[in-house]
Design a protein around this motif. Structure first.
Motif, PDB file in Angstrom:
ATOM      1  N   MET A 164       0.828  -1.195   0.000  1.00 17.63           N
ATOM      2  CA  MET A 164       0.000   0.000   0.000  1.00 17.63           C
ATOM      3  C   MET A 164       0.874   1.263   0.000  1.00 17.63           C
ATOM      4  N   THR A 165       1.939   1.248   0.803  1.00 20.33           N
ATOM      5  CA  THR A 165       2.820   2.412   0.873  1.00 20.33           C
ATOM      6  C   THR A 165       3.499   2.665  -0.470  1.00 20.33           C
ATOM      7  N   ALA A 166       3.943   1.606  -1.135  1.00 20.18           N
ATOM      8  CA  ALA A 166       4.599   1.762  -2.434  1.00 20.18           C
ATOM      9  C   ALA A 166       3.645   2.359  -3.468  1.00 20.18           C
ATOM     10  N   LYS A 167       2.393   1.911  -3.470  1.00 22.00           N
ATOM     11  CA  LYS A 167       1.409   2.468  -4.407  1.00 22.00           C
ATOM     12  C   LYS A 167       1.167   3.942  -4.105  1.00 22.00           C
ATOM     13  N   TRP A 168       1.107   4.275  -2.831  1.00 21.07           N
ATOM     14  CA  TRP A 168       0.895   5.665  -2.424  1.00 21.07           C
ATOM     15  C   TRP A 168       2.026   6.546  -2.936  1.00 21.07           C
ATOM     16  N   VAL A 169       3.270   6.088  -2.762  1.00 19.41           N
ATOM     17  CA  VAL A 169       4.436   6.852  -3.211  1.00 19.41           C
ATOM     18  C   VAL A 169       4.424   7.008  -4.729  1.00 19.41           C
ATOM     19  N   LEU A 170       4.077   5.942  -5.447  1.00 18.67           N
ATOM     20  CA  LEU A 170       4.050   6.014  -6.910  1.00 18.67           C
ATOM     21  C   LEU A 170       3.013   7.009  -7.407  1.00 18.67           C
ATOM     22  N   VAL A 171       1.815   6.978  -6.832  1.00 18.25           N
ATOM     23  CA  VAL A 171       0.736   7.865  -7.286  1.00 18.25           C
ATOM     24  C   VAL A 171       1.100   9.322  -7.057  1.00 18.25           C
ATOM     25  N   SER A 175       3.445  14.619  -8.718  1.00 13.09           N
ATOM     26  CA  SER A 175       4.438  15.664  -8.525  1.00 13.09           C
ATOM     27  C   SER A 175       5.265  15.880  -9.789  1.00 13.09           C
ATOM     28  N   LEU A 176       5.700  14.790 -10.424  1.00 17.07           N
ATOM     29  CA  LEU A 176       6.474  14.916 -11.657  1.00 17.07           C
ATOM     30  C   LEU A 176       5.659  15.542 -12.769  1.00 17.07           C
ATOM     31  N   LEU A 177       4.403  15.131 -12.893  1.00 12.53           N
ATOM     32  CA  LEU A 177       3.535  15.687 -13.935  1.00 12.53           C
ATOM     33  C   LEU A 177       3.300  17.177 -13.713  1.00 12.53           C
ATOM     34  N   ASP A 178       3.018  17.526 -12.470  1.00 12.43           N
ATOM     35  CA  ASP A 178       2.716  18.917 -12.148  1.00 12.43           C
ATOM     36  C   ASP A 178       3.951  19.802 -12.324  1.00 12.43           C
ATOM     37  N   GLY A 179       5.091  19.333 -11.821  1.00  6.92           N
ATOM     38  CA  GLY A 179       6.301  20.145 -11.910  1.00  6.92           C
ATOM     39  C   GLY A 179       6.910  20.162 -13.292  1.00  6.92           C
ATOM     40  N   GLY A 180       6.793  19.059 -14.010  1.00  6.20           N
ATOM     41  CA  GLY A 180       7.423  18.983 -15.314  1.00  6.20           C
ATOM     42  C   GLY A 180       6.603  19.575 -16.437  1.00  6.20           C
ATOM     43  N   LEU A 181       5.278  19.556 -16.311  1.00  5.31           N
ATOM     44  CA  LEU A 181       4.441  19.968 -17.428  1.00  5.31           C
ATOM     45  C   LEU A 181       3.526  21.150 -17.126  1.00  5.31           C
ATOM     46  N   LEU A 182       2.982  21.213 -15.944  1.00  8.89           N
ATOM     47  CA  LEU A 182       1.918  22.175 -15.692  1.00  8.89           C
ATOM     48  C   LEU A 182       2.391  23.431 -14.974  1.00  8.89           C
ATOM     49  N   ARG A 183       3.131  23.255 -13.887  1.00  8.75           N
ATOM     50  CA  ARG A 183       3.540  24.425 -13.106  1.00  8.75           C
ATOM     51  C   ARG A 183       5.013  24.327 -12.767  1.00  8.75           C
ATOM     52  N   THR A 184       5.439  25.062 -11.777  1.00  4.60           N
ATOM     53  CA  THR A 184       6.849  25.035 -11.382  1.00  4.60           C
ATOM     54  C   THR A 184       7.094  23.911 -10.385  1.00  4.60           C
ATOM     55  N   TRP A 185       8.370  23.550 -10.223  1.00  2.00           N
ATOM     56  CA  TRP A 185       8.710  22.483  -9.276  1.00  2.00           C
ATOM     57  C   TRP A 185       8.390  22.876  -7.845  1.00  2.00           C
ATOM     58  N   GLY A 186       8.461  24.162  -7.544  1.00  2.12           N
ATOM     59  CA  GLY A 186       8.120  24.616  -6.199  1.00  2.12           C
ATOM     60  C   GLY A 186       6.660  24.351  -5.876  1.00  2.12           C
ATOM     61  N   ASP A 187       5.779  24.556  -6.862  1.00  2.00           N
ATOM     62  CA  ASP A 187       4.361  24.272  -6.641  1.00  2.00           C
ATOM     63  C   ASP A 187       4.095  22.767  -6.576  1.00  2.00           C
ATOM     64  N   ALA A 188       4.894  21.989  -7.304  1.00  2.00           N
ATOM     65  CA  ALA A 188       4.672  20.541  -7.352  1.00  2.00           C
ATOM     66  C   ALA A 188       5.005  19.857  -6.037  1.00  2.00           C
ATOM     67  N   VAL A 189       5.775  20.526  -5.162  1.00  2.00           N
ATOM     68  CA  VAL A 189       6.108  19.935  -3.852  1.00  2.00           C
ATOM     69  C   VAL A 189       4.854  19.726  -3.016  1.00  2.00           C
ATOM     70  N   VAL A 190       3.777  20.421  -3.365  1.00  9.83           N
ATOM     71  CA  VAL A 190       2.525  20.282  -2.619  1.00  9.83           C
ATOM     72  C   VAL A 190       2.003  18.850  -2.687  1.00  9.83           C
ATOM     73  N   TRP A 191       2.182  18.173  -3.834  1.00  8.58           N
ATOM     74  CA  TRP A 191       1.638  16.812  -3.976  1.00  8.58           C
ATOM     75  C   TRP A 191       2.237  15.817  -2.988  1.00  8.58           C
ATOM     76  N   PRO A 192       3.573  15.759  -2.844  1.00  8.13           N
ATOM     77  CA  PRO A 192       4.106  14.847  -1.812  1.00  8.13           C
ATOM     78  C   PRO A 192       3.623  15.190  -0.406  1.00  8.13           C
ATOM     79  N   LEU A 193       3.473  16.488  -0.123  1.00  4.23           N
ATOM     80  CA  LEU A 193       2.973  16.872   1.199  1.00  4.23           C
ATOM     81  C   LEU A 193       1.541  16.392   1.406  1.00  4.23           C
ATOM     82  N   ILE A 194       0.706  16.551   0.361  1.00  4.10           N
ATOM     83  CA  ILE A 194      -0.674  16.041   0.451  1.00  4.10           C
ATOM     84  C   ILE A 194      -0.658  14.532   0.659  1.00  4.10           C
TER      85      ILE A 194
END
Length: 195
Positions: free
Chosen positions: A20-27, A32-51
């Protein structure tokens, strides 16, 4: 199939915590990679791991404190292990297990094993003294298939099982009443037959 201490390990079930933990980390890592790499900045993408961490913590703590968190199940050619306790195969009515498996059943109900859905479900392990012990599985059909095939082979094959079952006179296994963990019972209430 692997070998452990010269005993064939036929079936293993863990708690699923690390899966379960591995699936959580992958999702949340992918988000985070999608958000930081394509949509917004890497600083904004840090929000996903925190969530992900905030959402994972209560689930992780719940599983660690869950009453059946150590429900490790291992079936070997000599013993059935449940929660670090063991049931020797010489106490199990393998003839009854084999007969039920040849009929397409492996528990106290009449639904064929092939129609079992993948969810927690009790598989009954019949004992020679007439009792039957229930073990819960996330994939009960997988355990029933392995246990049934092992019992048929241990009893000498399908033909011998049918011949012996027609002549055998053993009591119909009676399922033991499993007390819920929330009713103030301990794990020894359910596992009192394990020595």
């Amino acid at each position: 199939m692997t070998t452990t201490n010269k005993r064939k390990l036929l079936y293993r079930q863990g708690t699923g915590f690390w899966r379960m933990t591995a699936k959580w980390v992958l999702v949340f890592g992918a988000l985070s990679l999608l958000d930081g790499g394509l949509l917004r900045t890497w600083g904004d993408a840090v929000v996903w791991p925190l969530i992900g961490i905030v959402l994972w913590v209560p689930f992780g703590i719940g599983i660690v404190w869950y009453s059946r968190k150590d429900q490790w199940v291992r079936l070997t050619t000599r013993e059935l292990y449940v929660r670090r306790r063991r049931l020797p195969m010489e106490d199990v009515n393998l003839l009854h297990v084999a007969r039920l498996w040849l009929e397409g059943r492996s528990t106290a109900d009449d639904q064929p094993v092939q129609q079992w859905i993948r969810s927690e479900r009790v598989v009954w392990v019949p004992l020679l003294d007439g009792r039957a012990y229930g073990v819960e599985f996330r994939d009960p059909a997988a355990f029933a298939k392995v246990f049934g095939a092992f019992a048929v082979a241990a009893c000498g094959g399908p033909d011998i099982v049918r011949a012996r079952a027609a002549e055998a006179a053993y009591p119909e296994p009676r399922p033991m009443r499993v007390r819920s963990a929330g009713g103030g019972s301990s794990s020894s209430d359910v596992l009192d037959l394990f020595g």
